[in-house]
Design a protein around this motif. Structure first.
Motif, PDB file in Angstrom:
ATOM      1  N   GLY A 175       0.811  -1.209   0.000  1.00  0.00           N
ATOM      2  CA  GLY A 175       0.000   0.000   0.000  1.00  0.00           C
ATOM      3  C   GLY A 175       0.844   1.257   0.000  1.00  0.00           C
ATOM      4  O   GLY A 175       0.550   2.223  -0.721  1.00  0.00           O
ATOM      5  N   ARG A 176       1.932   1.257   0.790  1.00  0.00           N
ATOM      6  CA  ARG A 176       2.814   2.428   0.811  1.00  0.00           C
ATOM      7  C   ARG A 176       3.517   2.610  -0.530  1.00  0.00           C
ATOM      8  O   ARG A 176       3.722   3.735  -0.990  1.00  0.00           O
ATOM      9  CB  ARG A 176       3.848   2.280   1.933  1.00  0.00           C
ATOM     10  CG  ARG A 176       3.287   2.543   3.322  1.00  0.00           C
ATOM     11  CD  ARG A 176       4.399   2.750   4.325  1.00  0.00           C
ATOM     12  NE  ARG A 176       5.242   1.581   4.454  1.00  0.00           N
ATOM     13  CZ  ARG A 176       5.015   0.566   5.289  1.00  0.00           C
ATOM     14  NH1 ARG A 176       3.948   0.598   6.076  1.00  0.00           N
ATOM     15  NH2 ARG A 176       5.828  -0.457   5.360  1.00  0.00           N
ATOM     16  N   LEU A 227       4.256   5.517  -5.638  1.00  0.00           N
ATOM     17  CA  LEU A 227       4.280   5.550  -7.103  1.00  0.00           C
ATOM     18  C   LEU A 227       3.242   6.525  -7.662  1.00  0.00           C
ATOM     19  O   LEU A 227       3.458   7.134  -8.709  1.00  0.00           O
ATOM     20  CB  LEU A 227       4.046   4.151  -7.661  1.00  0.00           C
ATOM     21  CG  LEU A 227       5.221   3.182  -7.522  1.00  0.00           C
ATOM     22  CD1 LEU A 227       4.771   1.748  -7.802  1.00  0.00           C
ATOM     23  CD2 LEU A 227       6.357   3.574  -8.463  1.00  0.00           C
ATOM     24  N   ALA A 228       2.135   6.674  -6.949  1.00  0.00           N
ATOM     25  CA  ALA A 228       1.097   7.589  -7.412  1.00  0.00           C
ATOM     26  C   ALA A 228       1.432   9.039  -7.080  1.00  0.00           C
ATOM     27  O   ALA A 228       1.188   9.935  -7.898  1.00  0.00           O
ATOM     28  CB  ALA A 228      -0.250   7.212  -6.788  1.00  0.00           C
ATOM     29  N   LEU A 229       2.002   9.269  -5.898  1.00  0.00           N
ATOM     30  CA  LEU A 229       2.161  10.644  -5.417  1.00  0.00           C
ATOM     31  C   LEU A 229       3.597  11.158  -5.472  1.00  0.00           C
ATOM     32  O   LEU A 229       3.816  12.351  -5.704  1.00  0.00           O
ATOM     33  CB  LEU A 229       1.655  10.737  -3.968  1.00  0.00           C
ATOM     34  CG  LEU A 229       0.191  10.350  -3.763  1.00  0.00           C
ATOM     35  CD1 LEU A 229      -0.140  10.318  -2.277  1.00  0.00           C
ATOM     36  CD2 LEU A 229      -0.740  11.301  -4.498  1.00  0.00           C
ATOM     37  N   ALA A 252       2.712  -2.894  -8.369  1.00  0.00           N
ATOM     38  CA  ALA A 252       2.215  -1.697  -7.695  1.00  0.00           C
ATOM     39  C   ALA A 252       1.931  -0.581  -8.692  1.00  0.00           C
ATOM     40  O   ALA A 252       1.011   0.219  -8.505  1.00  0.00           O
ATOM     41  CB  ALA A 252       3.214  -1.230  -6.643  1.00  0.00           C
ATOM     42  N   GLN A 253       2.715  -0.526  -9.762  1.00  0.00           N
ATOM     43  CA  GLN A 253       2.527   0.522 -10.764  1.00  0.00           C
ATOM     44  C   GLN A 253       1.165   0.398 -11.440  1.00  0.00           C
ATOM     45  O   GLN A 253       0.538   1.418 -11.788  1.00  0.00           O
ATOM     46  CB  GLN A 253       3.643   0.451 -11.802  1.00  0.00           C
ATOM     47  CG  GLN A 253       3.614   1.589 -12.815  1.00  0.00           C
ATOM     48  CD  GLN A 253       3.843   2.943 -12.168  1.00  0.00           C
ATOM     49  OE1 GLN A 253       4.913   3.222 -11.658  1.00  0.00           O
ATOM     50  NE2 GLN A 253       2.818   3.798 -12.177  1.00  0.00           N
ATOM     51  N   ILE A 254       0.693  -0.820 -11.627  1.00  0.00           N
ATOM     52  CA  ILE A 254      -0.624  -1.033 -12.240  1.00  0.00           C
ATOM     53  C   ILE A 254      -1.710  -0.411 -11.360  1.00  0.00           C
ATOM     54  O   ILE A 254      -2.612   0.284 -11.844  1.00  0.00           O
ATOM     55  CB  ILE A 254      -0.881  -2.536 -12.441  1.00  0.00           C
ATOM     56  CG1 ILE A 254       0.111  -3.121 -13.461  1.00  0.00           C
ATOM     57  CG2 ILE A 254      -2.318  -2.776 -12.892  1.00  0.00           C
ATOM     58  CD1 ILE A 254       0.038  -4.626 -13.582  1.00  0.00           C
ATOM     59  N   ILE A 314      -5.288   4.444  -9.802  1.00  0.00           N
ATOM     60  CA  ILE A 314      -5.589   5.546  -8.875  1.00  0.00           C
ATOM     61  C   ILE A 314      -5.431   6.889  -9.572  1.00  0.00           C
ATOM     62  O   ILE A 314      -6.263   7.792  -9.437  1.00  0.00           O
ATOM     63  CB  ILE A 314      -4.676   5.465  -7.637  1.00  0.00           C
ATOM     64  CG1 ILE A 314      -5.102   4.286  -6.750  1.00  0.00           C
ATOM     65  CG2 ILE A 314      -4.676   6.769  -6.856  1.00  0.00           C
ATOM     66  CD1 ILE A 314      -4.140   3.989  -5.624  1.00  0.00           C
ATOM     67  N   LEU A 315      -4.378   7.041 -10.349  1.00  0.00           N
ATOM     68  CA  LEU A 315      -4.096   8.319 -10.997  1.00  0.00           C
ATOM     69  C   LEU A 315      -5.074   8.657 -12.117  1.00  0.00           C
ATOM     70  O   LEU A 315      -5.382   9.833 -12.357  1.00  0.00           O
ATOM     71  CB  LEU A 315      -2.672   8.312 -11.557  1.00  0.00           C
ATOM     72  CG  LEU A 315      -1.544   8.436 -10.536  1.00  0.00           C
ATOM     73  CD1 LEU A 315      -0.208   8.096 -11.181  1.00  0.00           C
ATOM     74  CD2 LEU A 315      -1.495   9.838  -9.936  1.00  0.00           C
ATOM     75  N   ASP A 316      -5.579   7.644 -12.805  1.00  0.00           N
ATOM     76  CA  ASP A 316      -6.324   7.903 -14.042  1.00  0.00           C
ATOM     77  C   ASP A 316      -7.824   7.680 -13.953  1.00  0.00           C
ATOM     78  O   ASP A 316      -8.547   7.976 -14.919  1.00  0.00           O
ATOM     79  CB  ASP A 316      -5.743   7.057 -15.175  1.00  0.00           C
ATOM     80  CG  ASP A 316      -4.302   7.460 -15.505  1.00  0.00           C
ATOM     81  OD1 ASP A 316      -3.995   8.661 -15.386  1.00  0.00           O
ATOM     82  OD2 ASP A 316      -3.491   6.576 -15.847  1.00  0.00           O
TER      83      ASP A 316
END
Length: 307
Positions: A43-44, A49-51, A127-129, A134-136
Motif C-alpha cells: 500500500g505504501r 508511485l502515485a504521489l 504496484a505501478q498497475i 488511482i491516478l487515471d
C-alpha cells in the motif's frame, strides 16, 4: 520519512482507532510498533508511485545474489546433492546470509522492502498497475483525475505534508497530528484532499461502506479536515480513491456523506478527550477502567431471533 512522523507525540487518526479500544492498547502500540506486513508495504509503495514516484526506489533495500555453489565439491571431490550442507558451501553462504540479515533489519526499521533486484522489479511493476488506476480513474461528478490535479500548472499540490496543531477539548488541550496524502489548492480557491486507498474488498457500495467503518476512515476524513481548519482552510472537500489490489484493478472516487463525517468528528472528539486526560495524568488505563467497556453485555443484534 514515515519514522520521523511516527515519533511526533500527538494524536493521529490511526492512533485514535487504538485509543478508542483501550488507552492501554494505544500506549503499548506506541511503545512497541507492530511488525510490518506485505500488505502495508504494498500500500505504501502504491501511494509512493502515485504521489511521489521519484522516491519509489528508496523503498527497496536490495539483497545480494546468493553465492554460486556450482563449484562446491565434497571431501571426495564429487558434486554433492546438497552443496549448501558441505563445509565449503556453508563457508560461502555464511557471509552472504549475515549480510542479508543485516539488510533485512535495515529494511524493517525503515518500513522498506528487502528483496533481490528481480523481486523488486516485479513488485514495483505490480504496484505501478494499481497506482495508474488511482491516478487515471475519472471522478464522474467533477471530471477530475488525480493525475490531472497533481499536474495542473494552475493548481498547487502538497503531498505527504505533516500538520500538527492543538485542539481544545473542554478545559484541556490535545496535541494532534495528520499527514494528508494530497492536498490540492485549485485556481478557483477550492481545496481538495485526496486519499488513495488500496483494498481487497469489492468496489460495491455495501463493501466500501463496511470497509470505511471497519478501518475508521470516517475518523480519518474528519481528522484531516480538522487539520486543515487549524491552518485556516475551513471548506475543503475530502475524497477517497479506492483501488482494487486484484485484476481488473478497478478504482473509484468516494466522498463521505455529511453524517459519516459528523460521526467521525464526534469519535475523534472522544479520542481527543481521552488522549488529553491520559497525557495529563501520565496514566493509560484499560478499556473498562476508561469507561469504554461496560460491565453488562447483550447478544449482538444479528443473533437475536426477534431481529
Amino acid at each position: 520519512m514515515h519514522e520521523d512522523y511516527f515519533q511526533i507525540e500527538a494524536l493521529s487518526a490511526s492512533g485514535a482507532k487504538s485509543l478508542l479500544v483501550s488507552p492501554a492498547q494505544y500506549r503499548h502500540e506506541r511503545d512497541n510498533p507492530r511488525a510490518d506486513t506485505d500488505d502495508f508495504r504494498f500500500g505504501r509503495l502504491v501511494h509512493c508511485l502515485a504521489l511521489e514516484p521519484h522516491k519509489a526506489d528508496e523503498m527497496a533495500v536490495l539483497l545480494p545474489d546468493r553465492p554460486d555453489l556450482s563449484g562446491v565439491r565434497d571431501v571426495k571431490g564429487n558434486v554433492p546433492a546438497m552443496p549448501q550442507s558441505t563445509t565449503e558451501g556453508k563457508a560461502l553462504l555464511a557471509p552472504w546470509q549475515a549480510r542479508c540479515d543485516e539488510l533485512r533489519a535495515i529494511a524493517d526499521a525503515g518500513e522498506r522492502y528487502a528483496c533481490t533486484a528481480d523481486q523488486w522489479a516485479q513488485v514495483k511493476a505490480d504496484a505501478q498497475i494499481v497506482a495508474a488506476a488511482i491516478l487515471d480513474v475519472v471522478n464522474p461528478d467533477t471530471g477530475w483525475t488525480l493525475r490531472k490535479l497533481l499536474n495542473d500548472s494552475q493548481a498547487q499540490a502538497f503531498v505527504e505534508q505533516a500538520i500538527t496543531w492543538n485542539a481544545q477539548v473542554g478545559d484541556d488541550t490535545c496535541r494532534c497530528k495528520a499527514r494528508p496524502d494530497a492536498v490540492v489548492s485549485l485556481p478557483d480557491g477550492r481545496v481538495i484532499v485526496v486519499d488513495p486507498k488500496t483494498t481487497r474488498s469489492a468496489l460495491t457500495a455495501a463493501d466500501l461502506s463496511r470497509t470505511i467503518a471497519t478501518f475508521g476512515y470516517h475518523r480519518q476524513a474528519a481528522h484531516y479536515l480538522d487539520a486543515l481548519a487549524s491552518q485556516g482552510v475551513v471548506d475543503a472537500e475530502f475524497w477517497f480513491i479506492f483501488a482494487s489490489k486484484s485484476a481488473p484493478f478497478d478504482a473509484c472516487w468516494i466522498k463521505l456523506a455529511q453524517n459519516a463525517l459528523i460521526v467521525g468528528a464526534n469519535e475523534m472528539d472522544t479520542a481527543k478527550r481521552i488522549y488529553a486526560a491520559c497525557t495529563t495524568a501520565g496514566v493509560w488505563p484499560t478499556a473498562q477502567t476508561a469507561g469504554l467497556l461496560p460491565t453488562e453485555l447483550d447478544l449482538p443484534r444479528w443473533y437475536r431471533p426477534e431481529e
